[in-house]
Design an enzyme around this catalytic site. Structure first.
Site, short mmCIF file in Angstrom:
data_model
loop_
_atom_site.label_atom_id
_atom_site.label_comp_id
_atom_site.label_asym_id
_atom_site.label_seq_id
_atom_site.Cartn_x
_atom_site.Cartn_y
_atom_site.Cartn_z
N ASN A 120 0.88 -1.31 -0.16
CA ASN A 120 0.12 -0.08 -0.10
C ASN A 120 0.81 1.35 -0.08
O ASN A 120 0.54 2.25 -0.85
CB ASN A 120 -1.04 0.12 1.30
N HIS A 166 -18.10 36.39 -29.94
CA HIS A 166 -19.01 35.67 -30.55
C HIS A 166 -18.81 35.32 -31.85
O HIS A 166 -19.74 35.10 -32.66
CB HIS A 166 -20.58 36.34 -30.50
N SER A 287 -6.22 14.44 -48.59
CA SER A 287 -7.41 13.46 -48.63
C SER A 287 -7.11 12.53 -49.72
O SER A 287 -6.55 12.82 -50.70
CB SER A 287 -8.65 14.56 -49.01
N LYS A 293 -7.06 18.99 -51.07
CA LYS A 293 -7.49 19.31 -49.62
C LYS A 293 -6.18 19.22 -48.83
O LYS A 293 -5.17 18.43 -49.02
CB LYS A 293 -8.82 18.35 -48.91
N ASN A 295 -5.68 19.06 -44.76
CA ASN A 295 -6.43 18.68 -43.63
C ASN A 295 -5.64 19.11 -42.35
O ASN A 295 -4.42 18.56 -42.23
CB ASN A 295 -7.38 17.66 -43.54
#
Ligand code: ARG
Length: 467
Positions: A120, A166, A287, A293, A295
């Site tokens: 322990n 925002h 891709s 693409k 990514n």
């Protein structure tokens, strides 16, 4: 299953004295932790060497036995490091795997190592040492990430970009200022890491099963040998406390949240629609079907790793929340959560540091976007307050009319002719055009912590001195 006349499995060689038979296969499977806690081998061996050395120093074991034990443990360390150690699930965990091997290597002296300790306090020690090292590594990695942001901030102290609220363009800021926002966040994470190191810097070894021990041990000696500030003060708490692991996970979760927000911004900024940054080939992927693409997979994965880290934090909090003092076996489930989160956090910080250092910043795109969306409207209102003596609320209203007019004409505020502005308010002069550019807007925000290049440079200097 426990019928000793029919069960041929032998009982556990470490604790099986009172057991007539060995565990059921399912028992062995649910009980064993060696599959993951073998990661603690170095800490386990370090802890055992410190413990044996203290036992000999206190006259609890002989110097000869101590020498055999230390030699044997060092042999095991190199066996494990070189991949020449056979871990056994029957021996449950790293502690018993090491001790059993020690017995094979040095014979009966091995049996003296476990005097005045328990698994322990042993596991509490090993795990604390591991988490402490991980926190130290995290501290260094955060320092590297902060350094990457400081360099980019310096380079772009004057590069204007839209500041958002925002996710709508609000007021122009500089990219350097935006980078420095992340320096503040990761700086706080690093200070949390430093505090966590201070909190956990107490040695558990010697708490034994939960009540301490009758042997004349010296816990200050082992604490010092293992690099802890001092021993823990309460043996019951020592074996039942996993705050240090939960604290690591909560720090990881907060840092992960920061990394994930950054990842999200990079995902947005690197879209062709924004075009604020271009990720290097080294930190993006193509891709398999759409050749055009590029990514931001690394950023997306950082965002996802954060979800995993949060899961680990909630898992360990939940594992611990119902446990009576002191140790319960539930606590064995602490390690995988921490190991997994540590791996995720390290990867996320490393990937982000690379992305921040490598990405190309498109200052022209940022500048064009900074001027759109009437982002200098507040500057017009402030000008009316300052130069024409209007109360801010009135200035806000006048500016609102100017924005509506520009919108109807499909132009920017700075493109409205003076006659149009004067028709809205007679006090407006051509001096107003000085504040309607994004550069003028940014340069005017010299308040402490503001976005003016002079202020951003002050922030950079502050962090350079602390980093
Ligand atoms: N493998 C255990 C753990 O990780 C070690 C402690 C076992 N202690 C016990 N009393 N069974 O928690």
């Amino acid at each position: 299953m426990a019928d000793d006349t029919t069960d041929t499995k032998s009982s556990n060689q470490m604790w099986g004295g009172r057991f007539a038979s060995g565990p059921d296969a399912i028992m062995e499977e649910i009980n064993a932790s060696i599959g993951f806690d073998k990661k603690l081998f170095a800490q386990d061996i370090r802890g055992s060497i410190a413990h044996a050395t203290m036992l000999a120093h206190q006259g609890i074991i002989s110097a000869e036995d101590k020498d055999k034990i230390v030699h044997g443990l060092n042999t095991i360390l190199s066996e494990i490091e070189s991949g020449n150690f056979e871990f056994s699930r029957q021996l449950e965990d790293i502690h018993m795997n090491v001790e059993a091997r020690l017995a094979t290597l040095i014979g009966p002296a091995a049996g003296r190592l476990h005097t005045a300790r328990s698994r322990n306090d042993q596991v509490a020690l090993d795990f604390r040492l591991w988490v402490k090292e991980e926190l130290q590594k995290t501290e260094q990695m955060l320092t590297g990430l902060i350094a990457a942001f400081l360099d980019r901030a310096e380079e772009h102290a004057e590069s204007v970009m839209p500041g958002f609220t925002h996710l709508q363009a609000a007021q122009p800021v500089t990219f350097g200022h935006h980078c420095m926002a992340y320096v503040e966040m990761f700086g706080r994470d690093r200070s949390r890491v430093r505090h966590a190191i201070e909190h956990l810097d107490e040695s558990p070894i010697g708490a034994a099963a939960l009540a301490g021990t009758g042997y004349p041990i010296d816990r200050h000696m082992t604490a010092k040998a293992l690099g802890f500030r001092e021993p823990t003060r309460n043996s019951i708490d020592t074996v039942s406390d996993r705050d240090f692991a939960i604290e690591f996970l909560s720090i990881a979760a907060i840092a992960g949240m920061h990394l994930s927000r950054l990842a999200e911004e990079i995902v947005i900024w690197s879209t062709p629609q924004f075009g604020f940054v271009r990720l290097s080939d080294a930190f993006s992927t193509g891709s398999s079907i759409m050749p055009q693409k590029k990514n931001p997979d690394a950023a997306e994965l950082v965002r996802a790793k954060t979800g995993r880290i949060n899961g680990s934090l909630v898992a360990l909090l939940t594992i611990m929340k119902g446990l009576p003092l002191a140790y319960s076996k539930d606590m064995q489930e602490d390690k995988e959560q921490v190991f997994d989160a540590a791996e995720s956090l390290e990867l996320a910080i490393a990937a982000m540091t690379g992305m921040v250092r490598d990405m190309t910043v498109n200052t022209a795109r940022m500048k064009a976007a900074a001027g759109s969306g009437y982002s200098t409207a507040t500057d017009l209102a402030d000008w009316l307050v300052r130069e024409a003596g209007l109360p801010f609320r009135d200035a806000h209203h006048v500016t609102g009319r100017a924005v509506a007019l520009a919108e109807s004409k499909g132009c920017d505020l700075a493109e409205l002719p003076l006659s149009d502005l004067q028709a809205i308010h007679a006090a407006i002069t051509d001096k107003v055009y000085d504040v309607l550019t994004v550069e003028a807007s940014v340069a005017s925000r010299k308040s402490f912590g503001g976005t003016a290049p002079s202020e951003v440079r002050r922030q950079i200097a502050f962090w350079r001195a602390r980093n």
